[in-house]
Design an enzyme around this catalytic site. Structure first.
Site, PDB file in Angstrom:
ATOM      1  N   LYS A  19       0.836  -1.215   0.000  1.00  0.00           N
ATOM      2  CA  LYS A  19       0.000   0.000   0.000  1.00  0.00           C
ATOM      3  C   LYS A  19       0.865   1.258   0.000  1.00  0.00           C
ATOM      4  O   LYS A  19       0.637   2.180  -0.781  1.00  0.00           O
ATOM      5  CB  LYS A  19      -0.934  -0.049   1.218  1.00  0.00           C
ATOM      6  CG  LYS A  19      -1.785   1.191   1.407  1.00  0.00           C
ATOM      7  CD  LYS A  19      -3.009   0.913   2.245  1.00  0.00           C
ATOM      8  CE  LYS A  19      -2.766   0.899   3.735  1.00  0.00           C
ATOM      9  NZ  LYS A  19      -2.442   2.205   4.334  1.00  0.00           N
ATOM     10  N   GLY A  91      -4.786   7.986   5.574  1.00  0.00           N
ATOM     11  CA  GLY A  91      -3.856   8.919   6.226  1.00  0.00           C
ATOM     12  C   GLY A  91      -2.664   9.206   5.333  1.00  0.00           C
ATOM     13  O   GLY A  91      -2.162  10.344   5.272  1.00  0.00           O
ATOM     14  N   ASP A 312       1.997  -1.354  11.966  1.00  0.00           N
ATOM     15  CA  ASP A 312       0.680  -1.778  11.472  1.00  0.00           C
ATOM     16  C   ASP A 312       0.408  -3.256  11.740  1.00  0.00           C
ATOM     17  O   ASP A 312      -0.719  -3.724  11.556  1.00  0.00           O
ATOM     18  CB  ASP A 312       0.556  -1.487   9.972  1.00  0.00           C
ATOM     19  CG  ASP A 312       0.644   0.007   9.677  1.00  0.00           C
ATOM     20  OD1 ASP A 312       0.363   0.807  10.590  1.00  0.00           O
ATOM     21  OD2 ASP A 312       1.002   0.364   8.542  1.00  0.00           O
ATOM     22  N   LYS A 339      -4.403   5.761  14.702  1.00  0.00           N
ATOM     23  CA  LYS A 339      -4.543   5.112  13.400  1.00  0.00           C
ATOM     24  C   LYS A 339      -6.025   5.151  12.986  1.00  0.00           C
ATOM     25  O   LYS A 339      -6.779   5.954  13.525  1.00  0.00           O
ATOM     26  CB  LYS A 339      -3.991   3.689  13.452  1.00  0.00           C
ATOM     27  CG  LYS A 339      -2.499   3.618  13.825  1.00  0.00           C
ATOM     28  CD  LYS A 339      -1.620   4.278  12.785  1.00  0.00           C
ATOM     29  CE  LYS A 339      -0.142   4.139  13.127  1.00  0.00           C
ATOM     30  NZ  LYS A 339       0.713   4.872  12.182  1.00  0.00           N
ATOM     31  N   ARG A 343      -6.079   1.643  18.051  1.00  0.00           N
ATOM     32  CA  ARG A 343      -5.811   0.205  17.923  1.00  0.00           C
ATOM     33  C   ARG A 343      -5.385  -0.448  19.237  1.00  0.00           C
ATOM     34  O   ARG A 343      -5.396  -1.683  19.321  1.00  0.00           O
ATOM     35  CB  ARG A 343      -4.775  -0.040  16.807  1.00  0.00           C
ATOM     36  CG  ARG A 343      -5.341   0.208  15.424  1.00  0.00           C
ATOM     37  CD  ARG A 343      -4.343  -0.004  14.295  1.00  0.00           C
ATOM     38  NE  ARG A 343      -5.008   0.189  13.008  1.00  0.00           N
ATOM     39  CZ  ARG A 343      -4.378   0.373  11.855  1.00  0.00           C
ATOM     40  NH1 ARG A 343      -3.041   0.406  11.823  1.00  0.00           N
ATOM     41  NH2 ARG A 343      -5.042   0.542  10.733  1.00  0.00           N
TER      42      ARG A 343
HETATM   43  O1  SPQ Z   1      -2.576   5.501   5.378  1.00  0.00           O
HETATM   44  P1  SPQ Z   1      -2.968   5.152   6.764  1.00  0.00           P
HETATM   45  O2  SPQ Z   1      -4.438   5.253   6.928  1.00  0.00           O
HETATM   46  O3  SPQ Z   1      -2.244   5.970   7.800  1.00  0.00           O
HETATM   47  O4  SPQ Z   1      -2.575   3.604   6.971  1.00  0.00           O
HETATM   48  C1  SPQ Z   1      -1.819   2.868   7.968  1.00  0.00           C
HETATM   49  C2  SPQ Z   1      -2.363   1.383   7.887  1.00  0.00           C
HETATM   50  O5  SPQ Z   1      -2.554   0.716   8.886  1.00  0.00           O
HETATM   51  O6  SPQ Z   1      -2.530   0.938   6.751  1.00  0.00           O
HETATM   52  C3  SPQ Z   1      -1.919   3.415   9.375  1.00  0.00           C
HETATM   53  F1  SPQ Z   1      -3.071   3.411   9.882  1.00  0.00           F
HETATM   54  O7  SPQ Z   1      -0.430   2.738   7.581  1.00  0.00           O
HETATM   55  C4  SPQ Z   1       0.521   3.814   7.650  1.00  0.00           C
HETATM   56  C5  SPQ Z   1       1.584   3.469   8.674  1.00  0.00           C
HETATM   57  O8  SPQ Z   1       1.046   3.278   9.950  1.00  0.00           O
HETATM   58  C6  SPQ Z   1       1.137   3.924   6.280  1.00  0.00           C
HETATM   59  C7  SPQ Z   1       2.417   4.693   6.272  1.00  0.00           C
HETATM   60  C8  SPQ Z   1       2.972   5.170   4.990  1.00  0.00           C
HETATM   61  O9  SPQ Z   1       2.603   4.661   3.919  1.00  0.00           O
HETATM   62  O10 SPQ Z   1       3.833   6.068   5.025  1.00  0.00           O
HETATM   63  C9  SPQ Z   1       3.128   4.942   7.418  1.00  0.00           C
HETATM   64  C10 SPQ Z   1       2.642   4.569   8.759  1.00  0.00           C
HETATM   65  O11 SPQ Z   1       2.077   5.705   9.380  1.00  0.00           O
HETATM   66  P2  SPQ Z   1       2.978   6.778  10.174  1.00  0.00           P
HETATM   67  O12 SPQ Z   1       1.978   7.714  10.796  1.00  0.00           O
HETATM   68  O13 SPQ Z   1       3.746   6.013  11.171  1.00  0.00           O
HETATM   69  O14 SPQ Z   1       3.806   7.492   9.202  1.00  0.00           O
END
Ligand code: SPQ
Length: 424
Positions: A19, A91, A312, A339, A343
């Site tokens: 993703k 996010g 995650d 998140k 969670r």
């Molecule tokens: O995109 P989103 O909603 O934030 O998705 C999540 C997930 O569980 O799929 C978090 F809820 O993944 C993020 C991950 O936790 C995806 C991501 C990225 O692609 O850069 C980084 C992580 O978040 P963060 O806040 O630690 O940068």
């Protein structure tokens, strides 16, 4: 959707695209010159939201069955959208796109679903504002909807209080357009897909320890991107193969970038039977196949710099810990509270309903494993990672486990239930 206890899981599963990498490929391809061809792109709802946002800014993106083709318009080729950009549940879309939008010569607003409107955006508003950006939370609550008036930016050195790839990436993307150099220093290293992929697209970007530095670019060049399978999606099968009796699963095409592979290290620490085969590099990212077999597991402590590498996966690791003998402590993971759902609370509440010995802490959870689980009605809170974690718990619990809002898996793994079924 209802899950019941099964005797065994056998077979192989090929993991759909990552993703994080799929989002980035759309974004970087859109602001590059020439064509970007993405294969194994994740057709999850979040990545489709990213495509939709860039289409609304005038980018021609063909979502074909074999590949996604982006006809990039260069760093200054985006046009003002006529409507609000809809980031859905994502996010990653919200935060990364904000770094790009902050530097454009137009204004726009972006918004998403109920969950996105609760997620903290101060973490990007602050550093982007330090770079000269004009970005605000419309409701004044530091969440989406956001209003961004593109403007000239200048480079900064940002000491991020959180290890977050989304914060780091937003600042680095703004840094592409800024005057002077931009650095982000993290407390611990978060996933580095932005750094790896931007370099392939021609950006002058470097990393040392937990600092990433980018110089402004005049142009990026479209690329071929082969997206590795998402280890965050593979995690459900890794755990399923370990905790369901008489199981052996081959999980093919898993990205094992060291900034994402924490779950593999934890499984080894807990005594899990896991083999990493056929290691290779695909489009600059480490990839392997993984074999897991039913295992006797012991509890462990998970905290510190490993946390961003498995953030995650903590929901499914909590299920794993319930099946391990002894205590598992998960700490330094307060980020889980912000998140798609909280969670920590959602995992602890639902696992308690299933009879687990688990308690929430300020920055994680403590699990005394080895107690049999029983079925319950599970409130997924429309969080895809919660739904998939409890689908796996349902395979080892007595009675029926019902997942409410089970279809939310479309966010990151639309075929999850079908792939799981193929192993039964
Ligand atoms: O995109 P989103 O909603 O934030 O998705 C999540 C997930 O569980 O799929 C978090 F809820 O993944 C993020 C991950 O936790 C995806 C991501 C990225 O692609 O850069 C980084 C992580 O978040 P963060 O806040 O630690 O940068």
């Amino acid at each position: 959707m209802i899950f019941t206890k099964i005797n065994s899981l056998k077979g192989k599963v090929s993991i759909p695209g990552d993703k994080s990498i799929s989002h980035r490929a759309i974004m970087f391809g859109s602001i590059s010159e020439g064509t970007t061809e993405i294969t194994n792109f994740l057709q999850g709802a979040d990545c489709l939201s990213t495509i939709d946002c860039f289409k609304k800014m005038g980018i021609d993106i063909e979502n074909r069955p074999d590949a996604v083709i982006i006809h990039g318009k260069g760093m200054r080729g985006l046009k003002a959208p006529d409507v609000m950009l809809d980031v859905g549940n994502s996010g990653t879309t919200t935060r990364l796109i904000s770094g790009i939008l902050a530097a454009q010569n137009f204004s726009c607003t972006l918004n998403g679903d109920e969950s996105i409107q609760k997620r903290p955006m101060r973490r990007i508003i602050k550093p982007l504002s330090m770079m000269g950006a004009d970005i605000k939370s419309i409701k004044g609550n530091d969440c989406a909807p956001l209003e961004i008036h593109g403007t000239n930016l200048h480079g900064i050195r940002y000491d991020s209080p959180v290890a977050s790839a989304q914060v780091k990436s937003a600042v680095l993307l703004a840094g592409l357009y800024a005057e002077g150099e931009t650095s982000v220093v993290e407390p611990y290293l978060s996933r580095n897909h932005t750094e790896l992929m931007l370099k392939c697209f021609g950006a002058d970007i470097s990393s040392k320890d937990t600092t990433a530095t980018i110089k402004p670019a005049s142009r990026l060049q479209g690329q071929k991107v082969i997206v590795p399978g998402d280890i965050s999606s593979a995690a459900y099968f890794i755990v399923a193969g370990l905790i369901v009796p008489d199981s052996e699963i081959l999980i093919e095409n898993v990205g094992i970038n060291p900034t994402r592979d924490g779950i593999i290290r934890v499984v080894k620490q807990m005594g899990g039977n896991i083999d990493i085969l056929n290691k290779r590099t695909v489009a600059g990212e480490a990839v392997a196949d993984i074999v897991v077999k039913s295992s006797n597991l012991t509890g462990t402590t998970i905290g510190g710099d490993i946390i961003p590498t498995l953030i995650d996966e903590i929901p499914i690791i909590a299920i794993l810990a319930c099946m391990a003998e002894g205590k598992t402590i998960i700490k330094d993971a307060a980020e889980l509270k912000v998140k798609e759902s909280n969670r920590i609370d959602v995992m602890v509440d639902n696992l308690k309903k299933m009879g687990a010995d688990i308690q929430a802490t300020d920055d994680g959870m403590i699990i005394n494993g080895g107690k049999a689980l029983h079925g319950a009605a599970i409130a997924s809170n429309a969080d895809h990672r919660i739904a998939m974690s409890f689908a796996i718990a349902g395979l080892i619990a007595d009675g029926e486990t019902e997942i409410i809002d089970a279809e939310c898996v479309r966010i990151s793994y639309p075929d999850f239930y079908k792939d799981l079924e193929s192993l039964v």
